[in-house]
Design a protein around this motif. Structure first.
Motif, PDB file in Angstrom:
ATOM      1  N   ALA A 179     -31.840 -18.389 -49.699  1.00  0.00           N
ATOM      2  CA  ALA A 179     -32.049 -18.734 -48.059  1.00  0.00           C
ATOM      3  C   ALA A 179     -31.068 -18.287 -47.114  1.00  0.00           C
ATOM      4  O   ALA A 179     -31.258 -17.708 -46.143  1.00  0.00           O
ATOM      5  N   LEU A 180     -29.523 -18.168 -47.598  1.00  0.00           N
ATOM      6  CA  LEU A 180     -28.702 -17.687 -46.887  1.00  0.00           C
ATOM      7  C   LEU A 180     -28.887 -16.237 -46.496  1.00  0.00           C
ATOM      8  O   LEU A 180     -28.692 -15.739 -45.469  1.00  0.00           O
ATOM      9  N   PHE A 181     -29.095 -15.286 -47.518  1.00  0.00           N
ATOM     10  CA  PHE A 181     -29.425 -13.834 -47.189  1.00  0.00           C
ATOM     11  C   PHE A 181     -30.866 -13.679 -46.514  1.00  0.00           C
ATOM     12  O   PHE A 181     -30.782 -12.552 -45.661  1.00  0.00           O
ATOM     13  N   ARG A 182     -31.532 -14.332 -47.023  1.00  0.00           N
ATOM     14  CA  ARG A 182     -32.996 -14.301 -45.985  1.00  0.00           C
ATOM     15  C   ARG A 182     -32.709 -14.643 -44.597  1.00  0.00           C
ATOM     16  O   ARG A 182     -33.356 -13.816 -43.770  1.00  0.00           O
ATOM     17  N   ILE A 183     -32.007 -15.673 -43.958  1.00  0.00           N
ATOM     18  CA  ILE A 183     -31.720 -15.901 -42.974  1.00  0.00           C
ATOM     19  C   ILE A 183     -30.937 -14.956 -42.042  1.00  0.00           C
ATOM     20  O   ILE A 183     -31.123 -14.543 -40.904  1.00  0.00           O
ATOM     21  N   SER A 184     -29.919 -14.190 -42.849  1.00  0.00           N
ATOM     22  CA  SER A 184     -29.082 -13.317 -42.207  1.00  0.00           C
ATOM     23  C   SER A 184     -29.498 -12.086 -42.135  1.00  0.00           C
ATOM     24  O   SER A 184     -29.174 -11.396 -41.027  1.00  0.00           O
ATOM     25  N   GLY A 185     -30.713 -11.618 -43.041  1.00  0.00           N
ATOM     26  CA  GLY A 185     -31.534 -10.435 -42.502  1.00  0.00           C
ATOM     27  C   GLY A 185     -30.530  -8.953 -42.692  1.00  0.00           C
ATOM     28  O   GLY A 185     -30.873  -8.341 -41.867  1.00  0.00           O
ATOM     29  N   GLY A 186     -29.522  -9.160 -43.439  1.00  0.00           N
ATOM     30  CA  GLY A 186     -28.587  -8.163 -43.369  1.00  0.00           C
ATOM     31  C   GLY A 186     -27.631  -7.784 -42.350  1.00  0.00           C
ATOM     32  O   GLY A 186     -26.858  -6.884 -42.297  1.00  0.00           O
ATOM     33  N   ASP A 187     -27.460  -8.992 -41.560  1.00  0.00           N
ATOM     34  CA  ASP A 187     -26.586  -8.909 -40.508  1.00  0.00           C
ATOM     35  C   ASP A 187     -25.405  -9.939 -40.724  1.00  0.00           C
ATOM     36  O   ASP A 187     -25.415 -11.021 -41.020  1.00  0.00           O
ATOM     37  N   ALA A 188     -24.387  -9.326 -41.061  1.00  0.00           N
ATOM     38  CA  ALA A 188     -22.752  -9.892 -41.795  1.00  0.00           C
ATOM     39  C   ALA A 188     -22.704 -11.090 -40.719  1.00  0.00           C
ATOM     40  O   ALA A 188     -22.333 -12.100 -41.165  1.00  0.00           O
ATOM     41  N   ARG A 189     -22.761 -11.002 -39.433  1.00  0.00           N
ATOM     42  CA  ARG A 189     -22.342 -11.867 -38.184  1.00  0.00           C
ATOM     43  C   ARG A 189     -23.182 -13.306 -38.617  1.00  0.00           C
ATOM     44  O   ARG A 189     -22.883 -14.419 -38.748  1.00  0.00           O
ATOM     45  N   LYS A 190     -24.646 -12.887 -38.802  1.00  0.00           N
ATOM     46  CA  LYS A 190     -25.452 -14.142 -38.971  1.00  0.00           C
ATOM     47  C   LYS A 190     -25.184 -14.683 -40.303  1.00  0.00           C
ATOM     48  O   LYS A 190     -25.094 -16.136 -40.408  1.00  0.00           O
ATOM     49  N   LEU A 191     -24.946 -13.807 -41.222  1.00  0.00           N
ATOM     50  CA  LEU A 191     -24.413 -14.519 -42.632  1.00  0.00           C
ATOM     51  C   LEU A 191     -23.538 -15.465 -42.518  1.00  0.00           C
ATOM     52  O   LEU A 191     -23.286 -16.489 -43.083  1.00  0.00           O
ATOM     53  N   LEU A 192     -22.360 -15.037 -41.774  1.00  0.00           N
ATOM     54  CA  LEU A 192     -21.083 -15.857 -41.998  1.00  0.00           C
ATOM     55  C   LEU A 192     -21.253 -16.980 -40.906  1.00  0.00           C
ATOM     56  O   LEU A 192     -20.598 -18.063 -41.054  1.00  0.00           O
ATOM     57  N   ASN A 193     -21.936 -16.736 -39.855  1.00  0.00           N
ATOM     58  CA  ASN A 193     -22.263 -17.865 -38.701  1.00  0.00           C
ATOM     59  C   ASN A 193     -23.021 -19.136 -39.506  1.00  0.00           C
ATOM     60  O   ASN A 193     -22.928 -20.250 -39.450  1.00  0.00           O
ATOM     61  N   ALA A 194     -24.059 -18.493 -40.425  1.00  0.00           N
ATOM     62  CA  ALA A 194     -24.981 -19.502 -40.969  1.00  0.00           C
ATOM     63  C   ALA A 194     -24.023 -20.471 -42.120  1.00  0.00           C
ATOM     64  O   ALA A 194     -24.239 -21.568 -42.125  1.00  0.00           O
ATOM     65  N   LEU A 195     -23.299 -19.602 -42.853  1.00  0.00           N
ATOM     66  CA  LEU A 195     -22.382 -20.246 -43.931  1.00  0.00           C
ATOM     67  C   LEU A 195     -21.462 -21.184 -43.276  1.00  0.00           C
ATOM     68  O   LEU A 195     -21.216 -22.363 -43.708  1.00  0.00           O
ATOM     69  N   GLU A 196     -20.803 -20.824 -42.035  1.00  0.00           N
ATOM     70  CA  GLU A 196     -19.747 -21.836 -41.218  1.00  0.00           C
ATOM     71  C   GLU A 196     -20.747 -22.712 -40.836  1.00  0.00           C
ATOM     72  O   GLU A 196     -19.792 -24.201 -41.084  1.00  0.00           O
ATOM     73  N   LEU A 197     -21.802 -23.118 -40.440  1.00  0.00           N
ATOM     74  CA  LEU A 197     -22.584 -23.871 -39.983  1.00  0.00           C
ATOM     75  C   LEU A 197     -22.938 -24.986 -41.334  1.00  0.00           C
ATOM     76  O   LEU A 197     -22.576 -26.277 -40.997  1.00  0.00           O
ATOM     77  N   VAL A 198     -23.108 -24.546 -42.312  1.00  0.00           N
ATOM     78  CA  VAL A 198     -23.522 -25.222 -43.535  1.00  0.00           C
ATOM     79  C   VAL A 198     -22.087 -25.928 -43.878  1.00  0.00           C
ATOM     80  O   VAL A 198     -22.143 -27.013 -44.332  1.00  0.00           O
ATOM     81  N   VAL A 199     -20.974 -25.243 -44.157  1.00  0.00           N
ATOM     82  CA  VAL A 199     -19.701 -25.518 -44.517  1.00  0.00           C
ATOM     83  C   VAL A 199     -19.569 -26.746 -43.704  1.00  0.00           C
ATOM     84  O   VAL A 199     -18.896 -27.956 -44.041  1.00  0.00           O
ATOM     85  N   ASP A 200     -19.489 -26.539 -42.240  1.00  0.00           N
ATOM     86  CA  ASP A 200     -19.075 -27.487 -41.414  1.00  0.00           C
ATOM     87  C   ASP A 200     -19.495 -28.674 -41.456  1.00  0.00           C
ATOM     88  O   ASP A 200     -19.270 -30.023 -41.544  1.00  0.00           O
ATOM     89  N   ARG A 201     -21.032 -28.809 -41.424  1.00  0.00           N
ATOM     90  CA  ARG A 201     -21.980 -29.823 -41.706  1.00  0.00           C
ATOM     91  C   ARG A 201     -21.860 -30.560 -42.986  1.00  0.00           C
ATOM     92  O   ARG A 201     -21.761 -31.645 -43.137  1.00  0.00           O
ATOM     93  N   MET A 202     -21.818 -30.088 -44.095  1.00  0.00           N
ATOM     94  CA  MET A 202     -21.763 -30.367 -45.580  1.00  0.00           C
ATOM     95  C   MET A 202     -20.281 -31.089 -45.810  1.00  0.00           C
ATOM     96  O   MET A 202     -20.236 -32.119 -46.312  1.00  0.00           O
ATOM     97  N   SER A 203     -19.295 -30.496 -45.296  1.00  0.00           N
ATOM     98  CA  SER A 203     -17.742 -31.082 -45.500  1.00  0.00           C
ATOM     99  C   SER A 203     -17.749 -32.140 -44.641  1.00  0.00           C
ATOM    100  O   SER A 203     -16.794 -32.969 -44.945  1.00  0.00           O
ATOM    101  N   ALA A 204     -18.357 -32.633 -43.514  1.00  0.00           N
ATOM    102  CA  ALA A 204     -18.297 -33.379 -42.570  1.00  0.00           C
ATOM    103  C   ALA A 204     -18.997 -34.714 -43.381  1.00  0.00           C
ATOM    104  O   ALA A 204     -18.639 -35.911 -43.168  1.00  0.00           O
ATOM    105  N   THR A 205     -19.734 -34.485 -44.322  1.00  0.00           N
ATOM    106  CA  THR A 205     -20.285 -35.650 -44.838  1.00  0.00           C
ATOM    107  C   THR A 205     -19.944 -35.919 -46.408  1.00  0.00           C
ATOM    108  O   THR A 205     -20.527 -36.650 -46.813  1.00  0.00           O
ATOM    109  N   SER A 206     -19.058 -35.106 -46.806  1.00  0.00           N
ATOM    110  CA  SER A 206     -18.642 -35.028 -48.280  1.00  0.00           C
ATOM    111  C   SER A 206     -17.194 -35.906 -48.246  1.00  0.00           C
ATOM    112  O   SER A 206     -16.476 -35.786 -47.380  1.00  0.00           O
ATOM    113  N   GLU A 207     -17.245 -36.544 -49.329  1.00  0.00           N
ATOM    114  CA  GLU A 207     -15.973 -37.409 -49.551  1.00  0.00           C
ATOM    115  C   GLU A 207     -14.953 -36.721 -50.260  1.00  0.00           C
ATOM    116  O   GLU A 207     -13.773 -37.118 -50.591  1.00  0.00           O
ATOM    117  N   THR A 208     -15.328 -35.437 -50.678  1.00  0.00           N
ATOM    118  CA  THR A 208     -14.646 -34.531 -51.531  1.00  0.00           C
ATOM    119  C   THR A 208     -14.369 -33.076 -50.793  1.00  0.00           C
ATOM    120  O   THR A 208     -14.902 -32.981 -49.729  1.00  0.00           O
TER     121      THR A 208
END
Length: 421
Positions: A179-208
């Motif tokens: 899913a990450l690679f498909r969304i980014s479509g070969g665009d490095a900026r999109k890949l890292l922006n998408a990953l950052e969104l996922v990490v920010d959202r998931m870490s905000a709700t994670s207890e670890t």
């Protein structure tokens, strides 16, 4: 807060990911950089594959003064200001992002400085420079084609991001990447922006201090944050679709709104003008032939004056096309004809309408019996122009609008009941 893509931006050639055909050991551009003598150049390639980063790395490697301009927001005035500053410095590099958006006059303003070596120009473009960069400037630059990132490069970026998060005390468990690679479509900026969104959202709700990256998490987070994630090319295809459908639906208010969305999002004005030029033939056609003339004039004006002034021309054309009578009759006529061609193949051209430039062709009957329409009353004479197998087949059905109803009456007067007009 500094975006992840900026944090991970490479600073040296050894850290640079991708484009090894240009900057790998012994590659052509790498050799020039190592020699310390680089030409003015244009980087051509899709978004997010390191054009800006490579320009910055080159300037840092060579310890050169580095100036950057965006063709979206800069004009001749800004170019001249940078050139004046560069005159006082040795070997300055001027990087122009999206140089294809510069008008002819804006590109002309670069010529003297590039030719005299006041600046070394590095331009970046997602469009073919053969069509979008004036020949005088193109002849003074070396064009390098940058390739879209493949799975290997995307994985390298992901590994680098994972290592960075580890230094921040956060563990990423990347279980799936589809899913990450498909969304980014070969665009490095999109890949890292998408990953950052996922990490920010998931870490905000994670207890670890651990984040699971899998297809389900990526898809959920990105869909919830689509507008934020994709704000550079905000739903590019959806918005151009809404723009076209609004004009087709004869709603100038909606058309101008979607046009404004594209302008504010930094859309290429030539892309917008090109789509309106297609629309004029596909959706208006002969119900209002002036639409094509205006759309063509708009395209020509946009390529000459560029942003920001050309937005007025785009608006004028969009409102005119949206308000015009609509017809797709010529579009459908061609579709119908192409379908028959695919079914029947290369049917022979009737002898009487073949060209006969030689004596032999005339002896074979080429052009024999052809009637020159202008020799007859009303510049019309009844004769057959279709292959024998297609006699009487109608491809063009005039639309239900005043201009094409007049065309229908004229065709009926010429052909009687032959085509059913």
């Amino acid at each position: 807060m500094t975006p992840l893509a900026e944090i991970l931006r490479p600073r040296t050639l050894d850290d640079y990911i991708g484009q090894q055909h240009l900057v790998g050991k012994g590659a052509v551009l790498r050799s020039l950089i190592d020699s310390g003598r680089i030409p003015s150049m244009i980087f051509w390639g899709p978004p997010g594959i390191g054009k800006t980063t490579l320009a910055m790395v080159i300037s840092q490697t060579l310890n050169r003064p580095f100036y950057t301009l965006s063709a979206i927001s800069s004009g001749v005035k800004e170019v001249r200001e940078v050139i004046e500053k560069a005159k006082a410095e040795e070997g300055a590099i001027l990087f122009i992002d999206e140089i294809h958006r510069f008008s002819k006059s804006q590109q002309d303003s670069l010529l003297g400085a590039v030719e005299r070596g006041v600046v070394t120009l590095i331009g970046a473009t997602t469009e073919n420079p053969s069509f979008e960069v004036i020949s005088a400037l193109l002849s003074r630059c070396q064009v390098y084609v940058l390739k879209e990132f493949g799975l290997e490069e995307m994985q390298q970026l992901l590994d680098r991001a994972t290592a960075y998060y580890a230094t921040q005390g956060l563990t990423l468990q990347v279980k799936e990447t589809d899913a990450l690679f498909r969304i980014s479509g070969g665009d490095a900026r999109k890949l890292l922006n998408a990953l950052e969104l996922v990490v920010d959202r998931m870490s905000a709700t994670s207890e670890t201090k651990q984040v699971i990256v899998d297809n389900a998490n990526v898809t959920t987070v990105i869909q919830q944050n689509l507008a934020f994630y994709d704000k550079q090319g905000e739903m590019h295809y959806d918005i151009i679709s809404a723009f076209i459908k609004s004009m087709r639906g004869s709603d100038p208010n909606a058309a101008v709104y979607w046009l404004a969305r594209m302008i504010e999002g930094g859309e290429d004005p030539v892309f917008i003008a090109r789509r309106m030029l297609i629309f004029a033939s596909e959706d208006i056609g002969n119900s209002n032939p002036n639409a094509l003339l205006l759309a063509n004039a708009c395209f020509d004006a946009v390529t000459k004056i560029g942003y920001p002034e050309c937005r007025l021309t785009l608006s004028q054309c969009a409102v005119y096309l949206a308000s015009s009578v609509k017809s797709n009759s010529t579009y459908m006529a061609l579709n119908n004809a192409q379908q028959v061609v695919r079914q029947t193949g290369d049917l022979p051209v009737p002898l009487h309408i073949r060209n006969a430039p030689t004596k032999l062709m005339k002896q074979l009957g080429y052009s024999e019996g052809y009637k020159y329409a202008h020799d007859y009353a009303g510049n019309f004479v009844d004769q057959e122009f279709l292959p024998d197998q297609l006699r009487g087949v109608k491809f063009y059905e005039p639309g239900q609008n005043p201009r094409e109803e007049e065309t229908r009456r004229q065709l009926r007067a010429h052909w009687g009941q032959k085509y059913g007009y």
